[in-house]
Design a protein around this motif. Structure first.
Motif, PDB file in Angstrom:
ATOM      1  N   ILE A  78       0.826  -1.210   0.000  1.00 29.44           N
ATOM      2  CA  ILE A  78       0.000   0.000   0.000  1.00 29.44           C
ATOM      3  C   ILE A  78       0.858   1.257   0.000  1.00 29.44           C
ATOM      4  CG2 ILE A  78      -1.560   1.388   1.427  1.00 29.44           C
ATOM      5  CD1 ILE A  78      -3.110  -0.665   0.053  1.00 29.44           C
ATOM      6  N   GLU A  79       1.830   1.315   0.914  1.00 24.64           N
ATOM      7  CA  GLU A  79       2.659   2.514   1.016  1.00 24.64           C
ATOM      8  C   GLU A  79       3.551   2.662  -0.211  1.00 24.64           C
ATOM      9  OE1 GLU A  79       2.294   4.864   3.193  1.00 24.64           O
ATOM     10  OE2 GLU A  79       0.752   3.762   4.271  1.00 24.64           O
ATOM     11  N   GLY A  80       4.004   1.525  -0.756  1.00 26.16           N
ATOM     12  CA  GLY A  80       4.788   1.589  -1.979  1.00 26.16           C
ATOM     13  C   GLY A  80       3.982   2.163  -3.128  1.00 26.16           C
ATOM     14  N   MET A  81       2.730   1.729  -3.250  1.00 24.83           N
ATOM     15  CA  MET A  81       1.885   2.254  -4.316  1.00 24.83           C
ATOM     16  C   MET A  81       1.564   3.728  -4.089  1.00 24.83           C
ATOM     17  SD  MET A  81       0.643   1.659  -7.221  1.00 24.83           S
ATOM     18  CE  MET A  81       0.801  -0.123  -7.377  1.00 24.83           C
ATOM     19  N   LYS A  82       1.402   4.138  -2.846  1.00 24.85           N
ATOM     20  CA  LYS A  82       1.183   5.560  -2.565  1.00 24.85           C
ATOM     21  C   LYS A  82       2.401   6.386  -3.000  1.00 24.85           C
ATOM     22  CE  LYS A  82      -2.069   5.064   1.291  1.00 24.85           C
ATOM     23  NZ  LYS A  82      -2.261   5.240   2.759  1.00 24.85           N
ATOM     24  N   THR A  83       3.599   5.831  -2.783  1.00 18.27           N
ATOM     25  CA  THR A  83       4.817   6.513  -3.219  1.00 18.27           C
ATOM     26  C   THR A  83       4.834   6.651  -4.737  1.00 18.27           C
ATOM     27  OG1 THR A  83       6.051   5.661  -1.319  1.00 18.27           O
ATOM     28  CG2 THR A  83       7.345   6.409  -3.196  1.00 18.27           C
ATOM     29  N   ILE A  84       4.400   5.597  -5.433  1.00 16.84           N
ATOM     30  CA  ILE A  84       4.371   5.623  -6.901  1.00 16.84           C
ATOM     31  C   ILE A  84       3.358   6.645  -7.405  1.00 16.84           C
ATOM     32  CG2 ILE A  84       3.815   4.287  -8.966  1.00 16.84           C
ATOM     33  CD1 ILE A  84       4.871   1.808  -7.407  1.00 16.84           C
ATOM     34  N   THR A  85       2.138   6.620  -6.860  1.00 17.60           N
ATOM     35  CA  THR A  85       1.114   7.544  -7.354  1.00 17.60           C
ATOM     36  C   THR A  85       1.464   8.996  -7.011  1.00 17.60           C
ATOM     37  OG1 THR A  85      -0.252   7.092  -5.380  1.00 17.60           O
ATOM     38  CG2 THR A  85      -0.742   5.840  -7.365  1.00 17.60           C
ATOM     39  N   LYS A  86       2.182   9.198  -5.907  1.00 18.78           N
ATOM     40  CA  LYS A  86       2.656  10.549  -5.588  1.00 18.78           C
ATOM     41  C   LYS A  86       3.629  11.029  -6.658  1.00 18.78           C
ATOM     42  CE  LYS A  86       4.955  13.318  -2.027  1.00 18.78           C
ATOM     43  NZ  LYS A  86       5.572  13.317  -0.662  1.00 18.78           N
TER      44      LYS A  86
END
Length: 234
Positions: A145-153
């Motif tokens: 989840i946090e990795g994907m949030k980093t990507i979408t950011k």
């Protein structure tokens, strides 16, 4: 303009795979790429030796991306250099400090990365797009989840500079019922003002299945590899 994109976990070269180890698979991988002729391939688990093999045997392709740790695997993006050129590209780490090499947080079992690039069509330089390619953690749901949030950011930072059609792809180690996919499918997950859409939504259920099968060829089940696009890509 019609084109084909592929996400492809190539599987590390490990001797325990025996007859399915990389030296015995490389020719079939090359044949698949030659036969299907994608102009973008988001790869995962690519080591330096594998990268060298593919570079030699796929002369019309070039690639971008760093390894997640020195002498480890990469999430390289291959592109058809006869059709495309790269304007800019980079690799960042799925951590609290994405610009710090080798960084790892969120209980991630491995260091994880995302490779991205902005591409231009050689025959029409007004046509540009971005690709983000990743391999999410296989253990920690928090890391996914946090990795994907980093990507979408990062996707949104680039979109704020210049909004372009955008592709997100990779081995998410997640089926459609997992939290990270629910996060992506939420209408609030956008790039700029454009919602992300799962390519699976365009396909009848019978046209896809499992994408991880221990070399058995099994197709029953759900994919863990995914492609998302902004809605300016049909």
């Amino acid at each position: 303009m019609l084109f084909k994109i592929t996400t492809f976990n190539l599987r590390l070269n490990v001797s325990s795979d025996k007859e399915n180890a990389w030296p015995y698979r490389v020719n079939s991988v090359v044949k698949y790429i030659d036969d299907t002729n994608p102009f973008i391939i988001g790869t995962q688990e690519v080591t330096d030796r594998m990268l060298s093999d593919l570079t030699i045997q796929l002369p019309k392709y070039d690639h971008i991306g760093l390894t997640r740790v020195q002498n480890e695997e990469a999430s390289s993006i291959f592109y058809n250099k006869e059709v495309l050129e790269v304007k800019e590209y980079g690799t960042f780490w799925l951590s609290k400090t994405p610009e710090v090499p080798n960084s790892k947080h969120y209980n991630s079992a491995c260091v994880r990365i995302c490779t991205w690039g902005e591409f231009i069509f050689k025959e029409n330089r007004n046509l540009r797009f971005r690709v983000f390619n990743t391999h999410l953690d296989h253990i920690s749901d928090l890391a996914k989840i946090e990795g994907m949030k980093t990507i979408t950011k990062k996707m949104n930072l680039k979109a704020n500079e210049d909004m372009l059609p955008t592709i997100l792809m990779g081995d998410f180690n997640s089926t459609v019922n997992d939290e990270v996919i629910k996060y992506l499918n939420d209408d609030c997950t956008t790039v700029g003002s454009k919602p992300l859409t799962a390519v699976l939504d365009f396909l009848p259920k019978h046209e896809y299945g499992a994408t991880f099968h221990y070399f058995t060829g099994l197709i029953k089940g759900d994919p863990i590899d995914h492609i998302y696009v902004t809605k300016d890509i049909k």
